[in-house]
Design an enzyme around this catalytic site. Structure first.
Site, mmCIF file in Angstrom:
data_model
loop_
_atom_site.group_PDB
_atom_site.id
_atom_site.type_symbol
_atom_site.label_atom_id
_atom_site.label_comp_id
_atom_site.label_asym_id
_atom_site.label_seq_id
_atom_site.Cartn_x
_atom_site.Cartn_y
_atom_site.Cartn_z
ATOM 1 N N SER A 250 47.912 41.961 42.283
ATOM 2 C CA SER A 250 47.330 43.292 42.418
ATOM 3 C C SER A 250 48.036 44.310 41.538
ATOM 4 O O SER A 250 49.199 44.134 41.158
ATOM 5 C CB SER A 250 47.414 43.746 43.875
ATOM 6 O OG SER A 250 48.766 44.010 44.239
ATOM 7 N N GLU A 273 49.533 40.489 34.974
ATOM 8 C CA GLU A 273 48.074 40.580 34.883
ATOM 9 C C GLU A 273 47.614 41.223 36.181
ATOM 10 O O GLU A 273 47.768 40.637 37.255
ATOM 11 C CB GLU A 273 47.464 39.187 34.718
ATOM 12 C CG GLU A 273 45.946 39.183 34.655
ATOM 13 C CD GLU A 273 45.375 37.803 34.857
ATOM 14 O OE1 GLU A 273 44.392 37.690 35.606
ATOM 15 O OE2 GLU A 273 45.916 36.840 34.279
ATOM 16 N N CYS A 310 39.816 36.687 38.234
ATOM 17 C CA CYS A 310 40.211 37.903 37.519
ATOM 18 C C CYS A 310 39.206 38.262 36.438
ATOM 19 O O CYS A 310 39.212 39.394 35.940
ATOM 20 C CB CYS A 310 41.601 37.727 36.917
ATOM 21 S SG CYS A 310 41.797 36.221 35.962
ATOM 22 N N GLU A 403 38.969 47.754 40.540
ATOM 23 C CA GLU A 403 38.482 46.404 40.814
ATOM 24 C C GLU A 403 38.192 46.216 42.298
ATOM 25 O O GLU A 403 38.980 46.617 43.154
ATOM 26 C CB GLU A 403 39.526 45.382 40.364
ATOM 27 C CG GLU A 403 39.134 43.935 40.618
ATOM 28 C CD GLU A 403 40.218 42.952 40.199
ATOM 29 O OE1 GLU A 403 39.885 41.821 39.854
ATOM 30 O OE2 GLU A 403 41.410 43.337 40.238
#
Length: 538
Positions: A250, A273, A310, A403
């Protein structure tokens, strides 16, 4: 809840430099089957501070000799790890399925990808030319001053701490891309197992430990530690023996770890990431020509793995016109028919519901399909959701740029291609950006391609972003927050460059140089000698 015994081989232990460790006094936890809510044996205990310190110190000590290992030695280790993972057979697959709720085919496919990328890195380091070897020989007669002998190559940074995500228990965690690339670079690794799949992690960790011993390498080359809360992760990245960190997860968790890395007395690199919504641009001619085909492909990409990728397409940009209504109708029809899927754990399912409420609560956002509130017996079941807003609302409401991890997407209606370009440029950095266009349509919109390149690390034409090919040319990275360093990828053989730094040796005798920098070149590795490519001896 009932406790299910899934594998009597599991011991609930961390592995510290080849030694199984039962932590004393730490908090305990179990894996939970997300499909049923049942707890899985054995009980795991967070590693203690003393054992964590021992793991990091062992990595530091092992790094002295492991950094001098040859490419063939590292290749042998990577191939041995792949073989040991495959030797786990159905034991690994069974535990994976029990801890994730994902189907057996996914487990088998991810195992194949994990072993394939280990062998890909083995081929890379065995060939040797990845290390950017450069030799400039001395010239004592150069005027006005002689030229020294300088030789440079990429060298390992030192022990690496790896944090894997919940959504890829094999390919991104214990023996995943971060670990494989770090070992290939010559860096020992300490992995913090994800608490959602500790059994899968223990099995793979044991396989790596067996491979390290088989290859005659120092035990500190690899350690696996368990921890459910923040204490273990924070202590790991703060330890002075750790020289770099790899993280997939996260944005909030990544920011916290990155801050800890920066606050150390000697800051270290953090490669994270963190977030991506992966925009898809549908150009008018393509949408008019194949609305149902595009809808079918988008549906498959959006719902793959219950949206827990992702590279999940969380944003779709299009211009109203011929085919647009047919596309939306076809997509909605497929999404309505999609059965509930099992998300990886209750925390992810809860975050999905919170994300849907956040998006649906924005003025100007239309809910085309609401997700079911029924979470199923394990509290982890979920169905798709679809929203729509115009581009002006999307650009203004930054909350829509966040997201939503799961099978949800937002359709953004643009006035024209210029409006689409403006919307792309308003985005944060992305892992991917996709465009669907007819053969001659894209040539007229080079500004769109330029905007995609500015905001994303991988550009996709007439396809969908889910499914990342592990290869020499793949880029799995992008501007913040897709990754914390836009110059690197976390997938593919180029991932090795995160764990190395250039070191120059000036006027060193042959015996004290790394073998790759010596005059003799028995492996015929490609090197740059006095500015020219050379595969022979100097």
């Amino acid at each position: 809840p009932v406790i299910i015994m899934t594998d009597t081989l599991l011991q609930g232990l961390s592995t510290v430099a080849g030694e199984p460790v039962a932590a004393a006094g730490g908090a305990t936890f179990h894996a939970v089957n997300p499909a049923t809510g049942e707890r899985l044996d054995p009980e795991y205990r967070e590693i203690g501070d003393a054992d964590l310190d021992r793991a990091c110190r062992a990595a530091g000590e092992a790094g002295v000799s492991y950094r001098e290992s040859s490419g063939s030695q590292r290749a042998a280790l990577l191939r041995a790890i792949a073989g040991e993972i495959e030797a786990l057979g159905e034991t690994l697959v069974d535990r994976y399925v029990a801890e994730t709720g994902l189907p057996r085919a996914r487990a088998e496919g991810e195992r194949a990808r994990t072993c394939g990328q280990l062998r890909l890195f083995a081929d890379l380091v065995e060939a040797g030319d990845w290390a950017d070897i450069r030799i400039d020989r001395a010239d004592p007669n150069r005027a006005p001053i002689p030229r020294p002998d300088t030789r440079m190559m990429l060298r390992p940074v030192g022990p690496v701490a790896v944090f894997g995500p919940a959504n890829f228990p094999l390919a991104f965690t214990v023996a995943g891309g971060d670990t494989a690339s770090a070992l290939a670079a010559g860096c020992p690794v300490v992995v913090k197992a994800h608490p959602s799949h500790p059994g899968t992690s223990e099995l793979v960790g044991r396989a790596i430990d067996t491979a390290v011993r088989r290859c005659g390498l120092p035990a500190g080359v690899f350690s696996l530690v368990h921890g459910q809360g923040r204490r273990v992760g924070a202590a790991l990245v703060r330890h002075p023996a750790i020289r770099a960190v790899g993280f997939t997860g996260s944005k909030a968790g990544g920011r916290e770890l990155q801050a800890l890395c920066a606050a150390r007395p000697e800051p270290i690199p953090f490669f994270g990431e963190l977030s991506s919504i992966n925009p898809i641009c549908l150009l008018p001619e393509a949408l008019a020509a194949r609305p149902e085909t595009i809808a079918a492909g988008l549906h498959g990409s959006l719902t793959l793995g219950v949206g827990q990728f992702c590279t999940n397409p969380g944003l779709v940009l299009y211009v109203p016109g011929a085919g647009a209504d047919a596309f939306v109708d076809a997509l909605l029809e497929r999404l309505r028919e999609t059965p509930p899927g099992v998300m990886l754990n209750r925390a992810i399912r809860r975050a999905y519901a919170e994300g849907l409420a956040r998006v649906g609560g924005v003025r100007g956002v239309e809910t085309l399909l609401a997700a079911s509130e029924d979470c199923g017996p394990g509290g982890c079941h979920a169905t798709p959701a679809l929203f729509r807003a115009d581009a002006e609302v999307f650009r203004r409401e930054r909350v829509l740029h966040e997201e939503v991890f799961g099978p949800a997407s937002l359709l953004v209606v643009c006035r024209d291609i210029g409006d689409m370009v403006e919307t792309l440029l308003a985005l944060e950095g992305q892992l991917t950006a996709t465009v669907h266009a007819q053969p001659d349509e894209l040539a007229a919109h080079r500004d769109l391609l330029a905007a995609m390149e500015q905001r994303a690390g991988r550009l996709v034409l007439d396809g969908f972003p889910t499914g990342v090919e592990v290869s020499a040319s793949i880029v799995h990275g992008g501007p913040w927050p897709a990754t914390t360093d836009v110059r690197f990828t976390s997938v593919g053989t180029a991932a090795v460059y995160r764990w190395v730094r250039p070191v120059c040796f000036q006027d060193f005798p042959q015996a004290l140089l790394p073998e790759a920098l010596r005059d003799r070149n028995p492996g015929h590795v490609a090197r740059l000698v006095d500015g020219r490519r050379c595969t022979g001896d100097v």
